[in-house]
Design a protein around this motif. Structure first.
Motif, PDB file in Angstrom:
ATOM      1  N   GLN A  60      -3.212  13.775 -12.182  1.00  0.00           N
ATOM      2  CA  GLN A  60      -3.199  15.092 -12.818  1.00  0.00           C
ATOM      3  C   GLN A  60      -4.609  15.655 -12.847  1.00  0.00           C
ATOM      4  N   SER A  61      -4.725  16.940 -12.515  1.00  0.00           N
ATOM      5  CA  SER A  61      -6.024  17.597 -12.567  1.00  0.00           C
ATOM      6  C   SER A  61      -6.470  17.744 -14.013  1.00  0.00           C
ATOM      7  N   SER A  69      -4.322  23.863 -11.893  1.00  0.00           N
ATOM      8  CA  SER A  69      -3.610  22.652 -12.293  1.00  0.00           C
ATOM      9  C   SER A  69      -2.795  22.107 -11.126  1.00  0.00           C
ATOM     10  N   GLN A  70      -2.739  20.784 -11.037  1.00  0.00           N
ATOM     11  CA  GLN A  70      -1.976  20.125  -9.984  1.00  0.00           C
ATOM     12  C   GLN A  70      -1.534  18.760 -10.491  1.00  0.00           C
ATOM     13  N   TYR A  71      -0.289  18.390 -10.167  1.00  0.00           N
ATOM     14  CA  TYR A  71       0.272  17.115 -10.600  1.00  0.00           C
ATOM     15  C   TYR A  71       0.911  16.438  -9.389  1.00  0.00           C
ATOM     16  N   TYR A 262     -12.524  12.906  -7.764  1.00  0.00           N
ATOM     17  CA  TYR A 262     -13.171  14.208  -7.618  1.00  0.00           C
ATOM     18  C   TYR A 262     -12.771  14.798  -6.275  1.00  0.00           C
ATOM     19  N   ASN A 263     -12.152  15.962  -6.301  1.00  0.00           N
ATOM     20  CA  ASN A 263     -11.748  16.643  -5.072  1.00  0.00           C
ATOM     21  C   ASN A 263     -12.905  17.495  -4.568  1.00  0.00           C
ATOM     22  N   LEU A 304      -7.289  12.671 -12.996  1.00  0.00           N
ATOM     23  CA  LEU A 304      -7.012  11.360 -13.567  1.00  0.00           C
ATOM     24  C   LEU A 304      -5.915  10.721 -12.729  1.00  0.00           C
ATOM     25  N   ASP A 305      -6.153   9.505 -12.250  1.00  0.00           N
ATOM     26  CA  ASP A 305      -5.220   8.839 -11.341  1.00  0.00           C
ATOM     27  C   ASP A 305      -4.854   7.474 -11.912  1.00  0.00           C
TER      28      ASP A 305
END
Length: 314
Positions: A60-61, A69-71, A262-263, A304-305
């Protein structure tokens, strides 16, 4: 009985190993990740091979901006089936559920992948892995049909020593944008019993350190390229993700991993369905005259992964 071996020149193996080692060590030492002991020669490794049979994960971003936001939730099952000492069938299934922004609104997609292939020992030093990747992707809307994508990966592995192997290969998939190819070069290297470097670039790379059992800490890189049908348009997601992770075993085979990713780049570009390219090789597109309709940028975003892994050792 072993299959007919591929003959390689030992001098070529030695040159590849030394060039790879010096290049990787230089980059790692410059970032301060590796102690001096990492550069020393090591005895033969007796470390068992790790195979992740089941993976369950959620990413989750962490950006406060709801527009970024991205999941991503996923589960995968790998089923290696040994036929004999030199031949293993590979199958399984994986499912991804992705929520991201399209045209400013949240959209949900799923991807179902069924791998089918084999790993064969050609000799004590040479191995090939061939896996077909059959995918079904869908925008979770009732009026849109699921789309089929076919692809696969070929990997040749050369064992130079008990601690060092290198891979060369090719990945292919029929994306919504057209044929997509990735030449692959990788390694599995254990400089010491506590350090491990493994991966196939530019798809993934993982560097881990085990200070005490069962704790591991490390850094990883993942490059992702995937596409989804949107009806009259399609979306291409391209991500380059770096992560720091910590993992430990709660039981003998059950691994818990937490990471902060980190993208560096994360784009979701939308094109007309009629706009395609002849072929793509990594990030280069042949005869690309497409017009971008929408481009959602999630670059410079932290994620967070979390992962739960069932891992066997052999």
């Amino acid at each position: 009985m072993l299959l007919k071996p591929i003959m390689m020149n030992p001098m070529i193996d030695l040159i590849i190993y030394r060039v790879y080692k010096r290049t990787l060590l230089l980059s790692l030492l410059m970032t301060g990740l590796v102690p001096e002991a990492f550069t020393q020669s090591a005895a033969d490794s007796t470390k068992p091979v790790e195979v992740d049979i089941i993976k369950v994960g959620y990413a989750q971003s962490l950006n406060a901006d709801s527009g970024k936001s991205q999941y991503d939730a996923y589960v995968s099952l790998l089923l290696p089936i040994p036929i004999n000492d030199n031949f293993v069938l590979i199958t399984g299934v994986s499912y991804n559920n992705l929520t991201t922004k399209v045209f400013g609104s949240a959209a949900q997609f799923y991807k179902l992948t069924i791998p089918l292939g084999f790993k064969a020992n050609l000799s004590e030093l040479n191995t090939i892995t061939v896996v077909a990747l059959n995918r079904v992707t869908k925008n979770i809307q009732p009026n849109l049909a699921a789309k089929y994508q076919s692809g696969g990966i070929f990997i040749y592995t050369r064992k130079v020593s008990e601690r060092f192997k290198y891979n060369i290969g090719l990945y292919y998939n029929t994306e919504e944008s057209g044929a997509f190819f990735i030449p692959v070069i990788g390694t599995k290297w254990n400089p010491t019993d506590k350090w491990e470097v493994k991966g196939n670039m530019p798809i993934n790379l993982r560097i881990s350190y085990a200070p005490v059992k069962p704790l591991k800490i490390g850094v990883s890189y993942v490059g992702k390229y995937e596409s989804y049908d949107l009806g009259n348009t399609y979306m291409v997601i391209n991500r380059n993700e770096f992560a720091f992770f910590v993992e430990t075993a709660t039981f003998k085979n059950l691994i818990v991993q937490a990471g902060l990713a980190y993208n560096l780049s994360n784009t979701s570009k939308v094109y007309l369905s009629s706009d395609r390219v002849e072929a793509s090789i990594i990030g280069f597109h042949l005869n690309d005259s497409r017009n971008i309709i929408s481009n959602t940028q999630l670059s410079n975003t932290f994620f967070l992964d979390l992962k739960l892994i069932y891992r066997i050792f052999k």
